[in-house]
Motif scaffolding. Structure first.
Motif, PDB file in Angstrom:
ATOM      1  N   GLN A   1     -10.971 -14.937  -4.239  1.00 59.78           N
ATOM      2  CA  GLN A   1     -10.388 -13.682  -4.723  1.00 59.78           C
ATOM      3  C   GLN A   1      -9.497 -13.007  -3.674  1.00 59.78           C
ATOM      4  O   GLN A   1      -9.225 -11.809  -3.754  1.00 59.78           O
ATOM      5  CB  GLN A   1     -11.451 -12.699  -5.227  1.00 59.78           C
ATOM      6  CG  GLN A   1     -12.075 -13.135  -6.546  1.00 59.78           C
ATOM      7  CD  GLN A   1     -12.771 -12.003  -7.277  1.00 59.78           C
ATOM      8  OE1 GLN A   1     -13.240 -11.033  -6.672  1.00 59.78           O
ATOM      9  NE2 GLN A   1     -12.845 -12.118  -8.597  1.00 59.78           N
ATOM     10  N   GLY A   2      -9.028 -13.795  -2.709  1.00 61.44           N
ATOM     11  CA  GLY A   2      -8.049 -13.284  -1.763  1.00 61.44           C
ATOM     12  C   GLY A   2      -6.645 -13.340  -2.351  1.00 61.44           C
ATOM     13  O   GLY A   2      -6.436 -13.719  -3.512  1.00 61.44           O
ATOM     14  N   ILE A   3      -5.659 -12.969  -1.541  1.00 59.12           N
ATOM     15  CA  ILE A   3      -4.273 -12.882  -1.993  1.00 59.12           C
ATOM     16  C   ILE A   3      -3.376 -13.687  -1.058  1.00 59.12           C
ATOM     17  O   ILE A   3      -3.464 -13.550   0.165  1.00 59.12           O
ATOM     18  CB  ILE A   3      -3.791 -11.420  -2.041  1.00 59.12           C
ATOM     19  CG1 ILE A   3      -4.652 -10.605  -3.017  1.00 59.12           C
ATOM     20  CG2 ILE A   3      -2.313 -11.333  -2.445  1.00 59.12           C
ATOM     21  CD1 ILE A   3      -4.381  -9.114  -2.972  1.00 59.12           C
ATOM     22  N   VAL A   4      -2.538 -14.530  -1.647  1.00 63.56           N
ATOM     23  CA  VAL A   4      -1.508 -15.264  -0.911  1.00 63.56           C
ATOM     24  C   VAL A   4      -0.156 -14.687  -1.300  1.00 63.56           C
ATOM     25  O   VAL A   4       0.151 -14.543  -2.488  1.00 63.56           O
ATOM     26  CB  VAL A   4      -1.553 -16.772  -1.241  1.00 63.56           C
ATOM     27  CG1 VAL A   4      -0.355 -17.492  -0.613  1.00 63.56           C
ATOM     28  CG2 VAL A   4      -2.861 -17.385  -0.763  1.00 63.56           C
ATOM     29  N   VAL A   5       0.647 -14.328  -0.303  1.00 66.66           N
ATOM     30  CA  VAL A   5       1.973 -13.766  -0.540  1.00 66.66           C
ATOM     31  C   VAL A   5       3.023 -14.738  -0.021  1.00 66.66           C
ATOM     32  O   VAL A   5       2.957 -15.165   1.132  1.00 66.66           O
ATOM     33  CB  VAL A   5       2.146 -12.395   0.152  1.00 66.66           C
ATOM     34  CG1 VAL A   5       3.558 -11.852  -0.090  1.00 66.66           C
ATOM     35  CG2 VAL A   5       1.101 -11.413  -0.345  1.00 66.66           C
TER      36      VAL A   5
ATOM     37  N   ASP B   1     -10.151 -18.434  -7.419  1.00 64.88           N
ATOM     38  CA  ASP B   1      -9.873 -17.181  -8.144  1.00 64.88           C
ATOM     39  C   ASP B   1      -8.912 -16.286  -7.355  1.00 64.88           C
ATOM     40  O   ASP B   1      -9.070 -15.068  -7.275  1.00 64.88           O
ATOM     41  CB  ASP B   1     -11.190 -16.437  -8.398  1.00 64.88           C
ATOM     42  CG  ASP B   1     -11.117 -15.491  -9.594  1.00 64.88           C
ATOM     43  OD1 ASP B   1     -10.234 -15.677 -10.442  1.00 64.88           O
ATOM     44  OD2 ASP B   1     -11.940 -14.557  -9.651  1.00 64.88           O
ATOM     45  N   ILE B   2      -7.889 -16.929  -6.743  1.00 66.48           N
ATOM     46  CA  ILE B   2      -6.984 -16.181  -5.867  1.00 66.48           C
ATOM     47  C   ILE B   2      -5.709 -15.777  -6.602  1.00 66.48           C
ATOM     48  O   ILE B   2      -5.355 -16.340  -7.639  1.00 66.48           O
ATOM     49  CB  ILE B   2      -6.625 -16.985  -4.597  1.00 66.48           C
ATOM     50  CG1 ILE B   2      -5.834 -18.249  -4.949  1.00 66.48           C
ATOM     51  CG2 ILE B   2      -7.855 -17.310  -3.796  1.00 66.48           C
ATOM     52  CD1 ILE B   2      -5.358 -19.024  -3.730  1.00 66.48           C
ATOM     53  N   ASP B   3      -5.013 -14.804  -6.042  1.00 69.09           N
ATOM     54  CA  ASP B   3      -3.687 -14.397  -6.508  1.00 69.09           C
ATOM     55  C   ASP B   3      -2.632 -15.037  -5.610  1.00 69.09           C
ATOM     56  O   ASP B   3      -2.773 -15.029  -4.378  1.00 69.09           O
ATOM     57  CB  ASP B   3      -3.504 -12.874  -6.423  1.00 69.09           C
ATOM     58  CG  ASP B   3      -4.261 -12.136  -7.504  1.00 69.09           C
ATOM     59  OD1 ASP B   3      -4.894 -12.792  -8.350  1.00 69.09           O
ATOM     60  OD2 ASP B   3      -4.219 -10.895  -7.490  1.00 69.09           O
ATOM     61  N   VAL B   4      -1.571 -15.572  -6.204  1.00 67.32           N
ATOM     62  CA  VAL B   4      -0.399 -16.041  -5.467  1.00 67.32           C
ATOM     63  C   VAL B   4       0.781 -15.187  -5.919  1.00 67.32           C
ATOM     64  O   VAL B   4       1.131 -15.184  -7.097  1.00 67.32           O
ATOM     65  CB  VAL B   4      -0.115 -17.539  -5.720  1.00 67.32           C
ATOM     66  CG1 VAL B   4       1.120 -17.982  -4.951  1.00 67.32           C
ATOM     67  CG2 VAL B   4      -1.316 -18.395  -5.335  1.00 67.32           C
ATOM     68  N   ARG B   5       1.362 -14.438  -4.991  1.00 69.60           N
ATOM     69  CA  ARG B   5       2.394 -13.460  -5.338  1.00 69.60           C
ATOM     70  C   ARG B   5       3.676 -13.715  -4.552  1.00 69.60           C
ATOM     71  O   ARG B   5       3.634 -14.018  -3.371  1.00 69.60           O
ATOM     72  CB  ARG B   5       1.911 -12.031  -5.019  1.00 69.60           C
ATOM     73  CG  ARG B   5       0.646 -11.646  -5.734  1.00 69.60           C
ATOM     74  CD  ARG B   5       0.163 -10.284  -5.296  1.00 69.60           C
ATOM     75  NE  ARG B   5      -1.080  -9.928  -5.971  1.00 69.60           N
ATOM     76  CZ  ARG B   5      -1.787  -8.830  -5.705  1.00 69.60           C
ATOM     77  NH1 ARG B   5      -1.360  -7.989  -4.769  1.00 69.60           N
ATOM     78  NH2 ARG B   5      -2.901  -8.579  -6.364  1.00 69.60           N
ATOM     79  N   GLY B   6       4.787 -13.561  -5.223  1.00 70.13           N
ATOM     80  CA  GLY B   6       6.067 -13.592  -4.535  1.00 70.13           C
ATOM     81  C   GLY B   6       6.368 -12.247  -3.909  1.00 70.13           C
ATOM     82  O   GLY B   6       5.798 -11.211  -4.278  1.00 70.13           O
ATOM     83  N   SER B   7       7.287 -12.253  -2.933  1.00 70.75           N
ATOM     84  CA  SER B   7       7.722 -11.022  -2.286  1.00 70.75           C
ATOM     85  C   SER B   7       9.214 -11.165  -2.009  1.00 70.75           C
ATOM     86  O   SER B   7       9.610 -11.807  -1.033  1.00 70.75           O
ATOM     87  CB  SER B   7       6.939 -10.787  -0.989  1.00 70.75           C
ATOM     88  OG  SER B   7       7.336  -9.586  -0.361  1.00 70.75           O
ATOM     89  N   TRP B   8      10.034 -10.588  -2.875  1.00 70.39           N
ATOM     90  CA  TRP B   8      11.478 -10.760  -2.792  1.00 70.39           C
ATOM     91  C   TRP B   8      12.122  -9.525  -2.160  1.00 70.39           C
ATOM     92  O   TRP B   8      12.020  -8.424  -2.694  1.00 70.39           O
ATOM     93  CB  TRP B   8      12.072 -10.984  -4.186  1.00 70.39           C
ATOM     94  CG  TRP B   8      13.557 -10.846  -4.244  1.00 70.39           C
ATOM     95  CD1 TRP B   8      14.270  -9.858  -4.849  1.00 70.39           C
ATOM     96  CD2 TRP B   8      14.523 -11.725  -3.651  1.00 70.39           C
ATOM     97  NE1 TRP B   8      15.614 -10.057  -4.683  1.00 70.39           N
ATOM     98  CE2 TRP B   8      15.808 -11.200  -3.943  1.00 70.39           C
ATOM     99  CE3 TRP B   8      14.430 -12.890  -2.897  1.00 70.39           C
ATOM    100  CZ2 TRP B   8      16.981 -11.801  -3.511  1.00 70.39           C
ATOM    101  CZ3 TRP B   8      15.601 -13.499  -2.464  1.00 70.39           C
ATOM    102  CH2 TRP B   8      16.851 -12.962  -2.781  1.00 70.39           C
ATOM    103  N   ALA B   9      12.768  -9.727  -1.025  1.00 72.98           N
ATOM    104  CA  ALA B   9      13.498  -8.651  -0.347  1.00 72.98           C
ATOM    105  C   ALA B   9      12.574  -7.448  -0.173  1.00 72.98           C
ATOM    106  O   ALA B   9      11.467  -7.585   0.354  1.00 72.98           O
ATOM    107  CB  ALA B   9      14.770  -8.294  -1.107  1.00 72.98           C
ATOM    108  N   CYS B  10      12.991  -6.270  -0.634  1.00 70.54           N
ATOM    109  CA  CYS B  10      12.164  -5.065  -0.540  1.00 70.54           C
ATOM    110  C   CYS B  10      12.777  -3.985  -1.427  1.00 70.54           C
ATOM    111  O   CYS B  10      13.990  -3.967  -1.651  1.00 70.54           O
ATOM    112  CB  CYS B  10      12.072  -4.567   0.906  1.00 70.54           C
ATOM    113  SG  CYS B  10      13.683  -4.326   1.675  1.00 70.54           S
TER     114      CYS B  10
END
Length: 360
Positions: A269-273, A293-302
């Protein structure tokens, strides 16, 4: 004026181009550029481009190559156009380089300007950039900086904002354990942003020993990992509570092995960015993504509204972004001592952030 322009892969030229108009159009600002950083995106354009630089006119800005590079920069306001009320000649500023319609698509209408389908960037798809003596920008691209912030730090707001956003996407908070893969400028700024948020312990993984050493000199408390010598997941689990792994893992390389290390190292249940840009598809172990049960999230610019917040973080000293600066050069030396030096992995002296001094 002198400007460094991209013509094609491995073809950057310092050449003379016409100055912008001395009197800006309505809603625009003319600035005299002071410092500009060489970004990984600039390096990719130089090595493999054009990638983001449009060959045909950009659908919103009309810009196309040859392109003045540089989107991490700041300077001094020279003149403002009609309707600009919050800036004046002489103001020291940082540039927020994202350019887009202010309304009219589903993202800008919700204030998500950085996700606009018509997004352009100063220094990549706008007629002006930071690697020149002057630039013309929209008023919303120019943010005044406080007296306690240096001109060099003004050029670091953009990459620092990317790092802060990556931490925000991961929900990093006080007491979190955080792994960052990649010890380049964005990786080290992400470590600094995580520390500013109160994260502890901090881990950094890199295959470049010299950059690992630099990261440790900037953050002595960070736990370094060389994946050529040890498995990041094992190191992280051995140093986190219960041996379960870190709360958040942030990938800052754009490398498939680094992303897989993040998935391995993060707890259930951790998060990967994902912050780095991958050049091709990356096959993950999706069983582990589901099983853990983890989240994989993108991070585009800001988001564009981050500028005042990040300026405060840097100016206060809470996030000492200037520690990533390893070299300063003049525009005439930018190709050999800047771009080529950053792409040269055989050199004994590692570089993080090289700034071009437009006054040199």
């Amino acid at each position: 004026m002198k400007a460094l322009r991209f013509h094609a892969a491995k073809d950057l030229r310092v050449e003379h181009v016409d100055n912008p108009d001395a009197q800006p159009p309505a809603g625009q600002v003319l600035i005299r550029n002071r410092f500009v950083g060489i970004c990984g995106t600039d390096l990719h354009e130089y090595a493999y481009g054009p990638i983001f630089i449009p060959v045909e006119p950009h659908p919103f800005t009309g810009a196309h190559g040859p392109q003045i590079l540089g989107h991490e920069f700041g300077g001094v306001v020279e003149a403002v156009g009609d309707g600009v009320s919050d800036l004046a000649a002489g103001d020291r500023v940082s540039v927020q380089p994202l350019i887009m319609p202010r309304a009219g698509d589903s993202y800008t209408d919700r204030g998500l300007f950085h996700l606009s389908e018509n997004l352009a960037l100063a220094g990549l798809s706008w007629p002006w950039g930071g690697m020149a003596e002057y630039a013309m920008l929209n008023d919303y691209n120019v943010q005044k900086i406080p007296d306690e912030m240096t001109d060099e730090e003004a050029a670091l707001v953009e990459p620092t904002a990317v790092a802060v956003y990556a931490c925000d996407r991961g929900g990093v908070m006080a007491g979190n354990s955080v792994l960052v893969t990649g010890a380049g400028p964005i990786g080290v700024l992400t470590l600094l942003a995580a520390r500013a948020a109160g994260a502890e312990p901090l881990f950094v993984s890199s295959t470049n020993p010299a950059r690992l050493e630099l990261a440790c000199s900037i953050l002595p408390e960070v736990i370094p990992i060389n994946p050529h010598q040890e498995r990041p997941g094992e190191v992280v689990r051995a140093r986190t509570e219960g041996g379960v792994g870190c709360d958040v893992a942030i990938e800052c390389v754009g490398d498939e092995h680094a992303l897989k290390d993040c998935v391995d190292a993060v707890r259930k249940q951790g998060i990967v960015v994902e912050t780095g840009l991958h050049p091709h598809e990356n096959p993950l172990d999706w069983f582990q993504v589901t099983f853990k049960d983890i989240d994989v999230r993108g991070s585009w610019a800001c988001p564009t509204h981050y500028w005042p917040r990040v300026i405060r973080l840097i100016a206060s000293g809470l996030l000492p972004a200037k520690k990533v600066i390893t070299k300063r050069i003049g525009l005439d030396r930018a190709v050999v001592e800047g771009f080529d030096a950053l792409l040269d992995r055989s050199g004994k002296k590692a570089q993080l952030k090289i700034l071009i001094d437009l006054a040199a």
